[in-house]
Design an enzyme around this catalytic site. Structure first.
Site, PDB file in Angstrom:
ATOM      1  N   ARG A   8      32.584  15.853   6.416  1.00 56.51           N
ATOM      2  CA  ARG A   8      32.251  15.770   7.851  1.00 56.51           C
ATOM      3  C   ARG A   8      30.867  15.141   8.055  1.00 56.51           C
ATOM      4  O   ARG A   8      30.660  14.376   8.996  1.00 56.51           O
ATOM      5  CB  ARG A   8      32.329  17.163   8.491  1.00 56.51           C
ATOM      6  CG  ARG A   8      33.767  17.636   8.624  1.00 56.51           C
ATOM      7  CD  ARG A   8      33.860  19.130   8.841  1.00 56.51           C
ATOM      8  NE  ARG A   8      33.312  19.557  10.105  1.00 56.51           N
ATOM      9  CZ  ARG A   8      33.061  20.828  10.404  1.00 56.51           C
ATOM     10  NH1 ARG A   8      33.297  21.780   9.521  1.00 56.51           N
ATOM     11  NH2 ARG A   8      32.574  21.137  11.582  1.00 56.51           N
TER      12      ARG A   8
ATOM     13  N   LYS B 148      25.866  22.371  19.060  1.00 57.50           N
ATOM     14  CA  LYS B 148      26.341  21.775  20.317  1.00 57.50           C
ATOM     15  C   LYS B 148      27.150  22.800  21.126  1.00 57.50           C
ATOM     16  O   LYS B 148      26.914  22.992  22.313  1.00 57.50           O
ATOM     17  CB  LYS B 148      27.209  20.536  20.039  1.00 57.50           C
ATOM     18  CG  LYS B 148      26.492  19.441  19.262  1.00 57.50           C
ATOM     19  CD  LYS B 148      27.359  18.197  19.093  1.00 57.50           C
ATOM     20  CE  LYS B 148      28.597  18.409  18.254  1.00 57.50           C
ATOM     21  NZ  LYS B 148      28.351  18.637  16.805  1.00 57.50           N
TER      22      LYS B 148
ATOM     23  N   ARG C 184      32.291  10.466  19.620  1.00 60.26           N
ATOM     24  CA  ARG C 184      31.962  10.545  18.194  1.00 60.26           C
ATOM     25  C   ARG C 184      32.107   9.204  17.488  1.00 60.26           C
ATOM     26  O   ARG C 184      31.852   9.106  16.293  1.00 60.26           O
ATOM     27  CB  ARG C 184      32.882  11.556  17.524  1.00 60.26           C
ATOM     28  CG  ARG C 184      32.262  12.938  17.313  1.00 60.26           C
ATOM     29  CD  ARG C 184      33.304  13.828  16.650  1.00 60.26           C
ATOM     30  NE  ARG C 184      32.760  14.929  15.919  1.00 60.26           N
ATOM     31  CZ  ARG C 184      32.592  16.156  16.409  1.00 60.26           C
ATOM     32  NH1 ARG C 184      32.854  16.414  17.660  1.00 60.26           N
ATOM     33  NH2 ARG C 184      32.157  17.118  15.618  1.00 60.26           N
TER      34      ARG C 184
ATOM     35  N   ARG D  57      37.912  29.166  10.874  1.00 65.88           N
ATOM     36  CA  ARG D  57      38.102  27.714  11.034  1.00 65.88           C
ATOM     37  C   ARG D  57      38.299  27.074   9.673  1.00 65.88           C
ATOM     38  O   ARG D  57      37.419  27.138   8.811  1.00 65.88           O
ATOM     39  CB  ARG D  57      36.883  27.103  11.752  1.00 65.88           C
ATOM     40  CG  ARG D  57      37.046  27.117  13.257  1.00 65.88           C
ATOM     41  CD  ARG D  57      35.879  26.512  13.954  1.00 65.88           C
ATOM     42  NE  ARG D  57      35.608  25.120  13.572  1.00 65.88           N
ATOM     43  CZ  ARG D  57      34.761  24.344  14.220  1.00 65.88           C
ATOM     44  NH1 ARG D  57      34.124  24.811  15.278  1.00 65.88           N
ATOM     45  NH2 ARG D  57      34.539  23.107  13.824  1.00 65.88           N
TER      46      ARG D  57
ATOM     47  N   ARG E 124      29.555  30.398   9.343  1.00 67.83           N
ATOM     48  CA  ARG E 124      30.554  30.483  10.416  1.00 67.83           C
ATOM     49  C   ARG E 124      31.955  30.600   9.818  1.00 67.83           C
ATOM     50  O   ARG E 124      32.787  31.339  10.326  1.00 67.83           O
ATOM     51  CB  ARG E 124      30.458  29.251  11.330  1.00 67.83           C
ATOM     52  CG  ARG E 124      31.439  29.302  12.486  1.00 67.83           C
ATOM     53  CD  ARG E 124      31.216  28.205  13.499  1.00 67.83           C
ATOM     54  NE  ARG E 124      31.518  26.884  12.963  1.00 67.83           N
ATOM     55  CZ  ARG E 124      31.374  25.744  13.639  1.00 67.83           C
ATOM     56  NH1 ARG E 124      30.910  25.783  14.878  1.00 67.83           N
ATOM     57  NH2 ARG E 124      31.678  24.590  13.096  1.00 67.83           N
TER      58      ARG E 124
HETATM   59  P1  B4P Z   1      28.093  25.220  16.757  1.00 64.03           P
HETATM   60  O1  B4P Z   1      27.344  25.325  18.041  1.00 64.03           O
HETATM   61  O2  B4P Z   1      29.441  25.843  16.772  1.00 64.03           O
HETATM   62  O3  B4P Z   1      28.219  23.757  16.207  1.00 64.03           O
HETATM   63  P2  B4P Z   1      28.860  22.410  16.739  1.00 64.03           P
HETATM   64  O4  B4P Z   1      27.747  21.430  16.678  1.00 64.03           O
HETATM   65  O5  B4P Z   1      29.517  22.605  18.078  1.00 64.03           O
HETATM   66  O6  B4P Z   1      30.011  22.195  15.638  1.00 64.03           O
HETATM   67  P3  B4P Z   1      31.142  21.139  15.201  1.00 64.03           P
HETATM   68  O7  B4P Z   1      30.601  19.748  15.208  1.00 64.03           O
HETATM   69  O8  B4P Z   1      31.658  21.682  13.919  1.00 64.03           O
HETATM   70  O9  B4P Z   1      32.339  21.285  16.161  1.00 64.03           O
HETATM   71  P4  B4P Z   1      33.417  20.427  16.932  1.00 64.03           P
HETATM   72  O10 B4P Z   1      34.247  21.500  17.519  1.00 64.03           O
HETATM   73  O11 B4P Z   1      32.787  19.459  17.884  1.00 64.03           O
HETATM   74  O12 B4P Z   1      27.159  25.901  15.648  1.00 64.03           O
HETATM   75  C1  B4P Z   1      27.558  26.022  14.307  1.00 64.03           C
HETATM   76  C2  B4P Z   1      27.118  27.363  13.750  1.00 64.03           C
HETATM   77  O13 B4P Z   1      25.680  27.439  13.738  1.00 64.03           O
HETATM   78  C3  B4P Z   1      27.598  28.559  14.571  1.00 64.03           C
HETATM   79  O14 B4P Z   1      28.062  29.550  13.705  1.00 64.03           O
HETATM   80  C4  B4P Z   1      26.364  29.005  15.342  1.00 64.03           C
HETATM   81  O15 B4P Z   1      26.361  30.411  15.563  1.00 64.03           O
HETATM   82  C5  B4P Z   1      25.224  28.615  14.403  1.00 64.03           C
HETATM   83  N1  B4P Z   1      24.012  28.247  15.120  1.00 64.03           N
HETATM   84  C6  B4P Z   1      23.934  27.538  16.290  1.00 64.03           C
HETATM   85  N2  B4P Z   1      22.649  27.376  16.655  1.00 64.03           N
HETATM   86  C7  B4P Z   1      21.887  27.974  15.677  1.00 64.03           C
HETATM   87  C8  B4P Z   1      20.471  28.136  15.473  1.00 64.03           C
HETATM   88  N3  B4P Z   1      19.573  27.669  16.346  1.00 64.03           N
HETATM   89  N4  B4P Z   1      20.050  28.768  14.348  1.00 64.03           N
HETATM   90  C9  B4P Z   1      20.957  29.266  13.465  1.00 64.03           C
HETATM   91  N5  B4P Z   1      22.302  29.164  13.601  1.00 64.03           N
HETATM   92  C10 B4P Z   1      22.761  28.519  14.698  1.00 64.03           C
HETATM   93  O16 B4P Z   1      34.294  19.534  15.895  1.00 64.03           O
HETATM   94  C11 B4P Z   1      35.256  20.030  14.991  1.00 64.03           C
HETATM   95  C12 B4P Z   1      36.212  18.924  14.496  1.00 64.03           C
HETATM   96  O17 B4P Z   1      37.072  18.480  15.596  1.00 64.03           O
HETATM   97  C13 B4P Z   1      35.594  17.608  13.987  1.00 64.03           C
HETATM   98  O18 B4P Z   1      35.211  17.675  12.617  1.00 64.03           O
HETATM   99  C14 B4P Z   1      36.759  16.579  14.224  1.00 64.03           C
HETATM  100  O19 B4P Z   1      37.729  16.633  13.198  1.00 64.03           O
HETATM  101  C15 B4P Z   1      37.398  17.066  15.514  1.00 64.03           C
HETATM  102  N6  B4P Z   1      36.855  16.372  16.696  1.00 64.03           N
HETATM  103  C16 B4P Z   1      36.124  16.965  17.695  1.00 64.03           C
HETATM  104  N7  B4P Z   1      35.764  16.050  18.619  1.00 64.03           N
HETATM  105  C17 B4P Z   1      36.249  14.844  18.189  1.00 64.03           C
HETATM  106  C18 B4P Z   1      36.166  13.522  18.709  1.00 64.03           C
HETATM  107  N8  B4P Z   1      35.503  13.243  19.844  1.00 64.03           N
HETATM  108  N9  B4P Z   1      36.781  12.518  18.024  1.00 64.03           N
HETATM  109  C19 B4P Z   1      37.457  12.780  16.901  1.00 64.03           C
HETATM  110  N10 B4P Z   1      37.557  14.006  16.336  1.00 64.03           N
HETATM  111  C20 B4P Z   1      36.960  15.040  16.983  1.00 64.03           C
END
Ligand code: B4P
Length: 207
Positions: free
Chosen positions: A146, A14, A89, A134, A128
């Site tokens: 998670r 995302k 979420r 992180r 990552r």
């Molecule tokens: P990202 O792109 O970083 O993944 P994400 O889906 O954004 O991650 P996440 O769900 O952990 O984050 P968030 O900050 O929202 O990609 C992950 C990895 O994969 C990276 O290293 C990237 O390089 C790699 N990658 C990407 N695309 C790829 C591909 N095509 N092929 C190979 N590798 C690839 O959430 C973090 C925490 O914050 C949650 O657990 C929660 O505690 C809190 N939080 C956030 N929003 C919340 C909400 N609305 N309500 C309550 N808690 C919340």
């Protein structure tokens, strides 16, 4: 306003895809994960509270994230549209978002959901964690927690938007460029279907 949600499990890409989408389509990026990590880095009371939940792989309480989103919407009242990343979420967050947007006489146009299996997600998050520092990525038990939270609390959000006919699944495995192209083509189609909205076909063709 042209408002999108990028939906998907932890590590589905995302954050990675959001950066490109907002650049191409001129939307404001609202990532609750980034906002919370900034609060933690700034050592604010909200950040200290959030860290306790995030380090355990739990969601931060709804009222905290809804409040953050509300103030961001106010701050960017004249935006052409928003890309919500990692929000909503929970169903309560989705209902609150629908209400906040309707007060501003706008709504969600489309929910784009990245589909990736848990084995691939675990690999990505562990990788990552080796470089990002992180704390929620370094422990496999926290990563599994998670996923469980995602299945129990976040997946029902998909049904909320399916009922509104706004949900579209996209394959989230492949190169970052391939996935971006698939997302972009869905967004182009959606914008063409809403030529009356800022960012709709009528305005993007002039850009
Ligand atoms: P990202 O792109 O970083 O993944 P994400 O889906 O954004 O991650 P996440 O769900 O952990 O984050 P968030 O900050 O929202 O990609 C992950 C990895 O994969 C990276 O290293 C990237 O390089 C790699 N990658 C990407 N695309 C790829 C591909 N095509 N092929 C190979 N590798 C690839 O959430 C973090 C925490 O914050 C949650 O657990 C929660 O505690 C809190 N939080 C956030 N929003 C919340 C909400 N609305 N309500 C309550 N808690 C919340």
């Amino acid at each position: 306003m042209f408002n999108l949600i990028l939906f998907g499990p932890p590590g589905s890409g995302k954050g990675t895809q959001s950066e490109r989408i907002v650049e191409k389509f001129g939307l404001i990026h609202l990532s609750t994960g980034n906002l919370l990590r900034q609060e933690i880095a700034d050592k604010t009371p909200l950040g200290l509270e959030a860290k306790n939940f995030m380090d355990k792989g739990q969601l931060v309480p709804d009222e905290v994230v809804i409040g953050m989103i509300d103030s961001c919407l106010e701050k960017h009242a004249h935006a052409k549209g928003f890309l919500f990343d990692g929000f909503p979420r929970t169903v309560a967050q989705a209902e609150a978002l629908d209400k906040l947007l309707s007060l501003k006489k706008t709504s969600i146009c489309k929910v784009l959901a990245l589909e990736v299996d848990e084995e691939e997600l675990t690999k990505r998050l562990v990788k990552r964690g080796e470089t990002s520092g992180r704390s929620d990525d370094t422990n496999e038990e926290v990563i599994r927690k998670r996923f469980a939270v995602y299945r129990n609390e976040t997946e029902p959000v998909a049904d909320h938007y399916k009922q509104q006919g706004k949900f579209e699944a996209i394959k989230g495995v492949g190169s970052i460029d391939e996935i971006f192209n698939a997302l972009s083509s869905c967004i182009d189609t959606e914008m063409a279907a809403h030529p009356d909205l800022p960012g709709g076909k009528a305005t993007t063709t002039q850009a």
